[in-house]
Design a protein around this motif. Structure first.
Motif, PDB file in Angstrom:
ATOM      1  N   LEU A 158     -21.362  -8.388  12.453  1.00  0.00           N
ATOM      2  CA  LEU A 158     -20.571  -8.102  11.262  1.00  0.00           C
ATOM      3  C   LEU A 158     -19.644  -6.914  11.480  1.00  0.00           C
ATOM      4  CD1 LEU A 158     -23.369  -8.484   8.547  1.00  0.00           C
ATOM      5  CD2 LEU A 158     -21.856 -10.244   9.507  1.00  0.00           C
ATOM      6  N   ILE A 159     -18.722  -6.741  10.553  1.00  0.00           N
ATOM      7  CA  ILE A 159     -17.835  -5.586  10.563  1.00  0.00           C
ATOM      8  C   ILE A 159     -18.649  -4.342  10.234  1.00  0.00           C
ATOM      9  CG2 ILE A 159     -15.860  -4.517   9.421  1.00  0.00           C
ATOM     10  CD1 ILE A 159     -14.893  -7.402   8.822  1.00  0.00           C
ATOM     11  N   ASP A 160     -18.560  -3.337  11.065  1.00  0.00           N
ATOM     12  CA  ASP A 160     -19.345  -2.111  10.899  1.00  0.00           C
ATOM     13  C   ASP A 160     -18.651  -1.195   9.897  1.00  0.00           C
ATOM     14  OD1 ASP A 160     -20.915   0.127  11.091  1.00  0.00           O
ATOM     15  OD2 ASP A 160     -20.958   0.145  13.280  1.00  0.00           O
ATOM     16  N   THR A 161     -19.324  -0.860   8.848  1.00  0.00           N
ATOM     17  CA  THR A 161     -18.746  -0.003   7.807  1.00  0.00           C
ATOM     18  C   THR A 161     -19.288   1.420   7.851  1.00  0.00           C
ATOM     19  OG1 THR A 161     -20.465  -0.717   6.238  1.00  0.00           O
ATOM     20  CG2 THR A 161     -18.398  -1.966   6.262  1.00  0.00           C
ATOM     21  N   SER A 162     -20.045   1.745   8.905  1.00  0.00           N
ATOM     22  CA  SER A 162     -20.641   3.077   9.000  1.00  0.00           C
ATOM     23  C   SER A 162     -19.630   4.078   9.558  1.00  0.00           C
ATOM     24  CB  SER A 162     -21.882   3.026   9.899  1.00  0.00           C
ATOM     25  OG  SER A 162     -21.500   2.827  11.255  1.00  0.00           O
ATOM     26  N   GLU A 163     -20.063   5.299   9.726  1.00  0.00           N
ATOM     27  CA  GLU A 163     -19.221   6.337  10.301  1.00  0.00           C
ATOM     28  C   GLU A 163     -19.908   6.980  11.500  1.00  0.00           C
ATOM     29  OE1 GLU A 163     -17.890   9.100   7.384  1.00  0.00           O
ATOM     30  OE2 GLU A 163     -16.839   7.588   6.197  1.00  0.00           O
ATOM     31  N   SER A 164     -20.595   6.161  12.282  1.00  0.00           N
ATOM     32  CA  SER A 164     -21.267   6.654  13.477  1.00  0.00           C
ATOM     33  C   SER A 164     -20.245   6.885  14.588  1.00  0.00           C
ATOM     34  CB  SER A 164     -22.310   5.637  13.942  1.00  0.00           C
ATOM     35  OG  SER A 164     -21.675   4.445  14.394  1.00  0.00           O
ATOM     36  N   PRO A 165     -20.582   7.694  15.595  1.00  0.00           N
ATOM     37  CA  PRO A 165     -19.664   7.925  16.727  1.00  0.00           C
ATOM     38  C   PRO A 165     -19.258   6.623  17.427  1.00  0.00           C
ATOM     39  CG  PRO A 165     -21.414   9.557  16.736  1.00  0.00           C
ATOM     40  CD  PRO A 165     -21.780   8.542  15.686  1.00  0.00           C
ATOM     41  N   GLN A 166     -20.193   5.685  17.547  1.00  0.00           N
ATOM     42  CA  GLN A 166     -19.867   4.423  18.205  1.00  0.00           C
ATOM     43  C   GLN A 166     -18.892   3.598  17.375  1.00  0.00           C
ATOM     44  OE1 GLN A 166     -22.846   2.485  20.599  1.00  0.00           O
ATOM     45  NE2 GLN A 166     -22.434   0.515  19.651  1.00  0.00           N
ATOM     46  N   THR A 167     -19.033   3.690  16.051  1.00  0.00           N
ATOM     47  CA  THR A 167     -18.097   2.993  15.174  1.00  0.00           C
ATOM     48  C   THR A 167     -16.683   3.518  15.356  1.00  0.00           C
ATOM     49  OG1 THR A 167     -19.800   2.549  13.516  1.00  0.00           O
ATOM     50  CG2 THR A 167     -17.516   2.474  12.784  1.00  0.00           C
ATOM     51  N   PHE A 168     -16.537   4.850  15.404  1.00  0.00           N
ATOM     52  CA  PHE A 168     -15.214   5.432  15.594  1.00  0.00           C
ATOM     53  C   PHE A 168     -14.660   5.107  16.984  1.00  0.00           C
ATOM     54  CE2 PHE A 168     -16.461   8.058  11.953  1.00  0.00           C
ATOM     55  CZ  PHE A 168     -15.272   8.030  11.228  1.00  0.00           C
ATOM     56  N   ARG A 169     -15.556   4.912  17.931  1.00  0.00           N
ATOM     57  CA  ARG A 169     -15.106   4.503  19.261  1.00  0.00           C
ATOM     58  C   ARG A 169     -14.505   3.102  19.222  1.00  0.00           C
ATOM     59  NH1 ARG A 169     -18.800   5.293  24.745  1.00  0.00           N
ATOM     60  NH2 ARG A 169     -17.086   4.987  26.252  1.00  0.00           N
ATOM     61  N   MET A 170     -15.114   2.215  18.453  1.00  0.00           N
ATOM     62  CA  MET A 170     -14.575   0.867  18.290  1.00  0.00           C
ATOM     63  C   MET A 170     -13.253   0.901  17.535  1.00  0.00           C
ATOM     64  SD  MET A 170     -14.728  -2.399  18.793  1.00  0.00           S
ATOM     65  CE  MET A 170     -16.391  -2.935  19.260  1.00  0.00           C
ATOM     66  N   VAL A 171     -13.141   1.773  16.558  1.00  0.00           N
ATOM     67  CA  VAL A 171     -11.883   1.916  15.827  1.00  0.00           C
ATOM     68  C   VAL A 171     -10.765   2.310  16.790  1.00  0.00           C
ATOM     69  CG1 VAL A 171     -10.650   3.283  14.102  1.00  0.00           C
ATOM     70  CG2 VAL A 171     -12.962   2.466  13.618  1.00  0.00           C
ATOM     71  N   ARG A 172     -11.052   3.265  17.665  1.00  0.00           N
ATOM     72  CA  ARG A 172     -10.030   3.744  18.610  1.00  0.00           C
ATOM     73  C   ARG A 172      -9.594   2.646  19.572  1.00  0.00           C
ATOM     74  NH1 ARG A 172     -13.299   8.461  18.426  1.00  0.00           N
ATOM     75  NH2 ARG A 172     -14.448   7.775  20.271  1.00  0.00           N
ATOM     76  N   VAL A 173     -10.533   1.898  20.107  1.00  0.00           N
ATOM     77  CA  VAL A 173     -10.155   0.878  21.083  1.00  0.00           C
ATOM     78  C   VAL A 173      -9.476  -0.302  20.394  1.00  0.00           C
ATOM     79  CG1 VAL A 173     -12.355  -0.413  21.073  1.00  0.00           C
ATOM     80  CG2 VAL A 173     -10.898  -0.415  23.116  1.00  0.00           C
ATOM     81  N   ALA A 174      -9.854  -0.603  19.146  1.00  0.00           N
ATOM     82  CA  ALA A 174      -9.164  -1.665  18.407  1.00  0.00           C
ATOM     83  C   ALA A 174      -7.706  -1.280  18.183  1.00  0.00           C
ATOM     84  CB  ALA A 174      -9.863  -1.918  17.065  1.00  0.00           C
ATOM     85  N   TRP A 175      -7.480   0.009  17.833  1.00  0.00           N
ATOM     86  CA  TRP A 175      -6.098   0.463  17.668  1.00  0.00           C
ATOM     87  C   TRP A 175      -5.361   0.440  19.000  1.00  0.00           C
ATOM     88  CZ3 TRP A 175      -3.490   4.436  20.019  1.00  0.00           C
ATOM     89  CH2 TRP A 175      -2.183   4.643  19.549  1.00  0.00           C
ATOM     90  N   LEU A 176      -6.035   0.862  20.080  1.00  0.00           N
ATOM     91  CA  LEU A 176      -5.386   0.902  21.395  1.00  0.00           C
ATOM     92  C   LEU A 176      -4.988  -0.499  21.851  1.00  0.00           C
ATOM     93  CD1 LEU A 176      -4.486   2.636  23.758  1.00  0.00           C
ATOM     94  CD2 LEU A 176      -6.774   2.370  24.743  1.00  0.00           C
ATOM     95  N   PHE A 177      -5.835  -1.493  21.584  1.00  0.00           N
ATOM     96  CA  PHE A 177      -5.482  -2.873  21.908  1.00  0.00           C
ATOM     97  C   PHE A 177      -4.239  -3.291  21.126  1.00  0.00           C
ATOM     98  CE2 PHE A 177      -5.728  -7.442  21.035  1.00  0.00           C
ATOM     99  CZ  PHE A 177      -5.805  -7.947  22.331  1.00  0.00           C
ATOM    100  N   TYR A 178      -4.214  -2.941  19.851  1.00  0.00           N
ATOM    101  CA  TYR A 178      -3.047  -3.235  19.009  1.00  0.00           C
ATOM    102  C   TYR A 178      -1.797  -2.555  19.558  1.00  0.00           C
ATOM    103  CZ  TYR A 178       0.094  -1.988  15.118  1.00  0.00           C
ATOM    104  OH  TYR A 178       1.185  -1.735  14.341  1.00  0.00           O
ATOM    105  N   PHE A 179      -1.898  -1.280  19.900  1.00  0.00           N
ATOM    106  CA  PHE A 179      -0.747  -0.530  20.376  1.00  0.00           C
ATOM    107  C   PHE A 179      -0.264  -1.057  21.733  1.00  0.00           C
ATOM    108  CE2 PHE A 179       1.324   3.144  22.401  1.00  0.00           C
ATOM    109  CZ  PHE A 179       2.277   3.433  21.431  1.00  0.00           C
ATOM    110  N   SER A 180      -1.178  -1.560  22.555  1.00  0.00           N
ATOM    111  CA  SER A 180      -0.791  -2.085  23.874  1.00  0.00           C
ATOM    112  C   SER A 180       0.152  -3.274  23.746  1.00  0.00           C
ATOM    113  CB  SER A 180      -2.034  -2.482  24.676  1.00  0.00           C
ATOM    114  OG  SER A 180      -2.647  -3.662  24.158  1.00  0.00           O
TER     115      SER A 180
END
Length: 314
Positions: A100-122
């Motif tokens: 499922l979509i992670d709605t937490s604010e754990s460090p791993q969640t923010f790591r996924m947010v960053r790589v999802a944005w990086l894939f988009y920006f690429s």
């Protein structure tokens, strides 16, 4: 009428801004759809109209060094994206089933947010693919589908990253696509390096097979959703779109394989040599963010005559 239209646009913009995931809101190109849409519209105009006209009376540029640097940089970037996708979920906590979509604010969640944005920006960086075509006067490679997928992919990913930056099972195709891009850009980097690297390009005939495998993996993975007894994935629309995308490109590349390698009997031979401009003699079908590429032009010599068969990138 105009005032009402403007009012509705402002309401839509306000609604989108309020629904933007706060974990991604401050990233570049994530403040609203206007900025990224403007960039993509400018890309379409420049690649289809302005660029070719500016190059009409000029000689094509020789960009071998720039292409080598660009392609190998893309290898590193996509390799890093693959690593981050694995470390932020796919290789650690994800089940590879109903994630499922992670709605937490754990460090791993923010790591996924960053790589999802990086894939988009690429995907915006990959617009440089078309710049090379324009400057090298390879206008026949800039087809409708080529431009459509270069522009449509980042546009659709903006919506996905805006609403669901930690996409769970909806992000699997990004992991697979980035993995394929590592292979694809590595091939193009070697190809741009010239004939002395021809001996290292024997595997080009397998590129289409790699693409077909990509679409099979994505389609099978996302199809689980339709057979699970229960999967409460928060945005089912992403599931349906990914499934349609995977099936569509599997059919497209299957047709290419049949036409090029079975009916056309265009399997590469030992006589094939890559050109200095970075293209390879035999066509191969590869995808960059969903775009279909058939690389280069096909040349064969028969009884002193040159048979030239151009292939296009879409």
């Amino acid at each position: 009428m105009l005032r009402e239209a403007v009012s509705n646009m402002l309401k839509l913009y306000s609604s989108l801004h309020s629904r933007t995931d706060p974990r991604i809101r401050d990233y570049p190109l994530m403040q609203g759809p206007i900025q990224m849409t403007t960039i993509l519209l400018a890309y379409i105009v420049l690649s289809v109209y302005i660029g070719p006209r500016l190059m009409a009376n000029r000689k094509p540029f020789r960009l071998n060094t720039a292409m080598i640097v660009y392609n190998l940089s893309m290898v590193l970037l996509n390799g890093y994206i693959v690593y981050e996708f694995l470390m932020s979920g796919w290789g650690t906590t994800y089940t590879w089933r109903c994630d499922l979509i992670d709605t937490s604010e754990s460090p791993q969640t923010f790591r996924m947010v960053r790589v999802a944005w990086l894939f988009y920006f690429s995907k915006f960086i990959e617009l440089i693919d078309t710049v090379f075509f324009v400057l090298r006067k390879k206008q026949n490679q800039i087809t409708f589908l080529h431009v459509f997928h270069h522009s449509f992919m980042p546009w659709t990913w903006w919506w996905g990253v805006t609403l669901t930056p930690v996409g769970g099972m909806g992000s699997f195709h990004a992991l697979v696509n980035s993995t394929v891009h590592v292979i694809m850009y590595f091939y193009y980097g070697l190809s741009a390096a010239g004939p002395r690297f021809q001996k290292y390009l024997w595997w080009k005939k397998y590129m289409t097979a790699i693409q077909l495998t990509q679409f099979v993996l994505v389609s099978i993975h996302i199809s689980q959703y339709y057979f699970m007894e229960k999967c409460d994935y928060q945005v089912p629309l992403w599931i349906h779109l990914i499934w349609m995308y995977g099936v569509f490109f599997f059919l497209l590349f299957s047709n290419f394989w049949i036409q090029a390698y079975i009916k056309g009997k265009r399997l590469p031979t030992t006589e094939d040599k890559p050109k200095q401009n970075g293209s390879a003699n035999e066509p191969i079908a590869v995808v960059s963010n969903g775009k279909h590429l058939e690389n280069g032009s096909a040349h064969r010599h028969t009884n002193g005559k040159i048979l030239l068969g151009k292939v296009k990138e879409i």
